[in-house]
Write an enzyme that holds these catalytic residues in place. Structure first.
Site, PDB file in Angstrom:
ATOM      1  N   GLY A  12       9.693   3.717 -12.251  1.00 48.55           N
ATOM      2  CA  GLY A  12       8.781   3.805 -11.103  1.00 48.55           C
ATOM      3  C   GLY A  12       9.512   3.537  -9.795  1.00 48.55           C
ATOM      4  CB  SER A 127       0.005  -6.979  -4.590  1.00 45.57           C
ATOM      5  OG  SER A 127      -0.491  -6.407  -3.398  1.00 45.57           O
ATOM      6  CE1 TYR A 152      -2.754  -3.268  -5.624  1.00 41.00           C
ATOM      7  CE2 TYR A 152      -1.957  -2.576  -7.772  1.00 41.00           C
ATOM      8  CZ  TYR A 152      -1.720  -3.112  -6.510  1.00 41.00           C
ATOM      9  OH  TYR A 152      -0.443  -3.488  -6.153  1.00 41.00           O
ATOM     10  CE  LYS A 156      -0.041  -5.486  -9.264  1.00 40.71           C
ATOM     11  NZ  LYS A 156       1.057  -5.382 -10.241  1.00 40.71           N
TER      12      LYS A 156
HETATM   13  C1  WQD Z   1      -1.197   0.994   5.035  1.00 41.38           C
HETATM   14  C2  WQD Z   1      -1.938   1.224   6.336  1.00 41.38           C
HETATM   15  C3  WQD Z   1      -4.059   2.305   6.054  1.00 41.38           C
HETATM   16  C4  WQD Z   1      -2.580   6.129   4.636  1.00 41.38           C
HETATM   17  C5  WQD Z   1      -1.837  -0.968  -0.654  1.00 41.38           C
HETATM   18  C6  WQD Z   1      -2.057  -2.054  -1.670  1.00 41.38           C
HETATM   19  C7  WQD Z   1      -0.790  -2.876  -1.824  1.00 41.38           C
HETATM   20  C8  WQD Z   1       0.302  -1.964  -2.249  1.00 41.38           C
HETATM   21  C9  WQD Z   1       0.511  -0.909  -1.144  1.00 41.38           C
HETATM   22  C10 WQD Z   1       0.649  -0.695  -4.257  1.00 41.38           C
HETATM   23  C11 WQD Z   1      -3.433   0.935   6.213  1.00 41.38           C
HETATM   24  C12 WQD Z   1      -3.099   3.181   6.849  1.00 41.38           C
HETATM   25  C13 WQD Z   1      -2.649   4.820   5.084  1.00 41.38           C
HETATM   26  C14 WQD Z   1      -2.930   7.184   5.513  1.00 41.38           C
HETATM   27  C15 WQD Z   1      -3.408   5.590   7.227  1.00 41.38           C
HETATM   28  N1  WQD Z   1      -0.082  -1.418  -3.496  1.00 41.38           N
HETATM   29  N2  WQD Z   1      -3.052   4.569   6.352  1.00 41.38           N
HETATM   30  N3  WQD Z   1      -3.336   6.866   6.784  1.00 41.38           N
HETATM   31  O1  WQD Z   1      -3.489  -0.245   1.732  1.00 41.38           O
HETATM   32  O2  WQD Z   1      -1.840  -1.690   3.079  1.00 41.38           O
HETATM   33  O3  WQD Z   1      -1.616  -1.567   0.606  1.00 41.38           O
HETATM   34  O4  WQD Z   1      -0.719  -0.180  -0.990  1.00 41.38           O
HETATM   35  O5  WQD Z   1       1.779  -0.391  -4.154  1.00 41.38           O
HETATM   36  O6  WQD Z   1      -1.015  -3.832  -2.842  1.00 41.38           O
HETATM   37  O7  WQD Z   1      -3.075  -2.919  -1.222  1.00 41.38           O
HETATM   38  O8  WQD Z   1      -1.050   0.416   1.971  1.00 41.38           O
HETATM   39  O9  WQD Z   1       0.114   2.446   2.708  1.00 41.38           O
HETATM   40  O10 WQD Z   1      -2.230   2.661   1.755  1.00 41.38           O
HETATM   41  O11 WQD Z   1      -1.925   1.677   4.012  1.00 41.38           O
HETATM   42  O12 WQD Z   1      -3.777   5.327   8.386  1.00 41.38           O
HETATM   43  O13 WQD Z   1      -2.910   8.398   5.171  1.00 41.38           O
HETATM   44  O14 WQD Z   1      -1.826   2.598   6.671  1.00 41.38           O
HETATM   45  O15 WQD Z   1      -5.366   2.390   6.594  1.00 41.38           O
HETATM   46  O16 WQD Z   1      -3.881   0.380   7.431  1.00 41.38           O
HETATM   47  P1  WQD Z   1      -2.111  -0.788   1.924  1.00 41.38           P
HETATM   48  P2  WQD Z   1      -1.261   1.879   2.559  1.00 41.38           P
END
Ligand code: WQD
Length: 342
Positions: A12, A127, A152, A156
């Site tokens: 991964g 996480s 999810y 964790k």
């Molecule tokens: C980051 C920011 C979105 C996509 C999650 C899990 C964490 C880890 C990483 C697994 C947020 C914004 C996102 C897009 C956007 N899990 N965004 N447009 O949600 O902080 O964390 O993923 O690996 O445990 O909680 O990560 O990258 O999805 O979002 O504006 O198309 O980017 O709203 O503010 P997140 P993310």
């Protein structure tokens, strides 16, 4: 040191980068992966980077018999790093039972085998999502965990409790849980990186796919947060820095430097960066103009979070080194490599 380390989920995103760092630190690695969210070709890429092909077995860790058979055949494993889990926040809301089964049964099978075969050390992929929306920032390891926003995140939190209670039951298990903030970027070789299947849920792969013309337009989820530019704030940590922290955690356990049998560390940079700031840095370092629009908030998102990294810096002697600029450039190099873009 030629100790043998088991890496579950080793093909991964974070797992493959950690296998590379373990091998380069002199460890032998064996991977278990069910390839549900990765490709077996990642093993070839790891070998291209390090010159060492990790042993790899493909099966599902929720299968107790297969897991036991693996350990019955693999003696002298000194520790495990457990990445194998389903990790898409949105998907977990739609398929909670699949997430609880996969993420919790695989951990319990692994722990039962480690106790049976006397493999005492485990590093667990946790996480920052366990903190929910913290009341106070930056977040330390003592910041109270809040109700998770998704199944999810809840897996964790429950996994940490399973580890804590297993350690307390004098099972002989010693565990370190690493709470990642937002892992981003790719190996500088551009031979391994994030390989999201379908439409990326996470921000950076969506950005790089938009820059590569695979996605028409990036949606920025909300600019009405209580932040300087209105967009949400996260702590984006380079995946290679993150991988190196796992090697440090393994060495801590193998050399008995852990202070207690169950330790928790935040792995972040300590810097909060907003979504719009990150977009600007990406455009600046790559020279690529991003087509994006501001839309409504994404349900379940928190507003802002970043880590207080002082405990990990001090206790682990580890610190995130790579800049956001270098990190986003590595993500772009990787995207171009897999799409055949010059
Ligand atoms: C980051 C920011 C979105 C996509 C999650 C899990 C964490 C880890 C990483 C697994 C947020 C914004 C996102 C897009 C956007 N899990 N965004 N447009 O949600 O902080 O964390 O993923 O690996 O445990 O909680 O990560 O990258 O999805 O979002 O504006 O198309 O980017 O709203 O503010 P997140 P993310």
């Amino acid at each position: 040191m030629t100790e043998k380390i088991l890496v579950t989920g080793g093909t991964g995103y974070i797992g493959s980068h950690t296998v590379v760092e373990l091998q380069q630190a002199g460890f032998r690695v064996v991977i278990i992966d069910d390839l549900s969210n990765s490709e077996i070709s990642v093993v070839d890429s790891i070998e291209k980077i390090t010159g060492i092909r990790p042993e790899t077995e493909v099966f599902d860790l929720t299968d107790a018999a297969k897991t036991d058979d693996f350990f019955n055949r693999h003696h002298n494993i000194k520790a495990s790093i457990h990445f194998a889990a389903s990790k898409a926040v949105g998907e977990s809301v739609e398929k909670p039972l699949q997430y609880y089964r996969n993420n919790l049964v695989s951990l319990m099978n692994l722990l039962e085998c480690q106790i049976k075969y006397d493999i005492r050390n485990i590093v667990f992929s946790s996480s920052c999502t366990v903190y929910g929306q913290p009341g106070k920032l930056p977040v330390t390891e003592n910041t109270p965990r809040l109700e998770a926003e998704s199944p999810y995140g809840n897996t964790k939190r429950i996994s940490e409790d399973i580890l804590r209670d297993t350690v307390k039951a004098n099972s002989g298990i010693q565990a370190i849980a690493l709470r990642y903030f937002n892992p981003v970027g790719a190996h500088p070789s551009a031979l391994i990186g994030e390989l999201p299947r379908g439409v990326p849920g996470n921000l950076v792969p969506f950005i790089t796919q938009t820059a590569a013309g695979i996605r028409e337009q990036l949606s920025v989820f909300g600019n009405d947060y209580d932040t300087p530019d209105g967009s949400a704030i996260r702590d984006f940590i380079n995946v290679v820095d993150l991988a190196k922290a796992h090697v440090v955690a393994i060495e801590r356990l193998l050399t008995g430097r852990n202070r207690t049998a169950f330790e928790i560390f935040n792995l972040g940079t300590g810097n909060g960066v907003s979504v719009l700031e990150l977009l600007n840095v990406f455009e600046k370092v790559t020279g690529v103009k991003l087509n994006y629009k501001i839309v409504g908030r994404r349900p379940g998102d928190i507003e802002k979070i970043w880590a207080d990294t002082s405990y990990a810096n001090l206790e682990l002697g580890w610190k995130a080194e790579k800049s956001l600029e270098e990190t986003l450039l590595s993500a772009w190099q990787w995207e171009k490599a897999i799409r055949g873009i010059q």
